[in-house]
Design a protein around this motif. Structure first.
Motif, PDB file in Angstrom:
ATOM      1  N   GLN A   1       0.856   4.337   9.621  1.00 43.99           N
ATOM      2  CA  GLN A   1       0.325   4.228   8.263  1.00 43.99           C
ATOM      3  C   GLN A   1       0.455   2.788   7.766  1.00 43.99           C
ATOM      4  N   ALA A   2      -0.586   2.307   7.120  1.00 44.31           N
ATOM      5  CA  ALA A   2      -0.560   0.943   6.580  1.00 44.31           C
ATOM      6  C   ALA A   2       0.405   0.872   5.405  1.00 44.31           C
ATOM      7  N   VAL A   3       1.329  -0.074   5.481  1.00 44.97           N
ATOM      8  CA  VAL A   3       2.317  -0.306   4.429  1.00 44.97           C
ATOM      9  C   VAL A   3       1.904  -1.504   3.568  1.00 44.97           C
ATOM     10  N   ALA A   4       1.344  -2.539   4.214  1.00 44.02           N
ATOM     11  CA  ALA A   4       0.933  -3.736   3.481  1.00 44.02           C
ATOM     12  C   ALA A   4      -0.117  -4.503   4.270  1.00 44.02           C
TER      13      ALA A   4
ATOM     14  N   LEU B   1       0.795  -1.224   0.000  1.00 42.54           N
ATOM     15  CA  LEU B   1       0.000   0.000   0.000  1.00 42.54           C
ATOM     16  C   LEU B   1       0.827   1.272   0.000  1.00 42.54           C
ATOM     17  N   LYS B   2       2.012   1.209   0.603  1.00 43.87           N
ATOM     18  CA  LYS B   2       2.837   2.402   0.767  1.00 43.87           C
ATOM     19  C   LYS B   2       4.289   1.948   0.857  1.00 43.87           C
ATOM     20  N   PRO B   3       5.217   2.687   0.258  1.00 46.06           N
ATOM     21  CA  PRO B   3       6.621   2.278   0.373  1.00 46.06           C
ATOM     22  C   PRO B   3       7.163   2.516   1.779  1.00 46.06           C
ATOM     23  N   ALA B   4       8.162   1.727   2.128  1.00 45.41           N
ATOM     24  CA  ALA B   4       8.891   1.921   3.386  1.00 45.41           C
ATOM     25  C   ALA B   4      10.314   2.331   3.022  1.00 45.41           C
TER      26      ALA B   4
ATOM     27  N   THR C   1       2.457  -1.808   9.461  1.00 41.83           N
ATOM     28  CA  THR C   1       2.379  -0.344   9.560  1.00 41.83           C
ATOM     29  C   THR C   1       3.775   0.225   9.808  1.00 41.83           C
ATOM     30  N   ASN C   2       3.933   1.506   9.484  1.00 43.47           N
ATOM     31  CA  ASN C   2       5.193   2.180   9.791  1.00 43.47           C
ATOM     32  C   ASN C   2       5.076   2.886  11.139  1.00 43.47           C
TER      33      ASN C   2
END
Length: 155
Positions: free
Chosen positions: A133-136, A98-101, A128-129
């Motif tokens: 925030q949801a990452v995956a 969902l979002k890069p880390a 989450t980070n």
């Protein structure tokens, strides 16, 4: 017929899950040494793990390689689905990124059992980070195999 497992009190079940998690993590070189993960919680049907994104986790775009995020979720899945002391393996899984880390991000994965029926279970992992925030999102299907993580006489 009640088994020794089903006769456990809630407190005993939590203690068993903690001991199963400790036993598995103590020999899990992939998660602990290679990936640098920490096991934060192992409870009946639930686990939480954390990993800081390091330079060795970065891909050619200088973001965390999806395979490492997958491994964090997969490891968390393993602890959640083995938490009741039945040897359990992955039968299938999927992940949505969902979002890069980025390097320095602290990723936390919480895995929760959704369904346990017979030898099979469904578990959802949320990575989450440090900002929440949801990452995956990862969903895994488990299958119990023969044996236990720790000897049943220790239960």
């Amino acid at each position: 017929m009640m088994t020794a497992q089903s006769a456990l009190s809630q407190s005993q079940a939590h203690d068993l899950a903690r001991r199963v998690g400790e036993a598995m993590f103590s020999v899990d070189m992939a998660s602990k040494e290679t990936m640098g993960m920490e096991l934060l919680a192992c409870e009946p049907g639930r686990a939480v793990m954390r990993m800081t994104v390091r330079a060795l986790h970065l891909n050619g775009h200088q973001i965390c390689h999806g395979g490492f995020i997958f491994t964090l979720a997969d490891s968390t899945f393993a602890f959640a689905c083995n938490s009741r002391n039945h040897n359990t393996v992955a039968a299938g899984c999927s992940i949505e990124f969902l979002k890069p880390a980025h390097e320095g991000d602290v990723l936390t994965c919480e895995g929760i059992e959704q369904v346990q029926s017979g030898r099979h279970g469904i578990y959802d992992m949320r990575v989450t980070n440090q900002k929440g925030q949801a990452v995956a999102l990862f969903r895994g299907k488990s299958a119990q195999i023969a044996g236990t993580v720790i000897p049943t006489e220790d239960v």
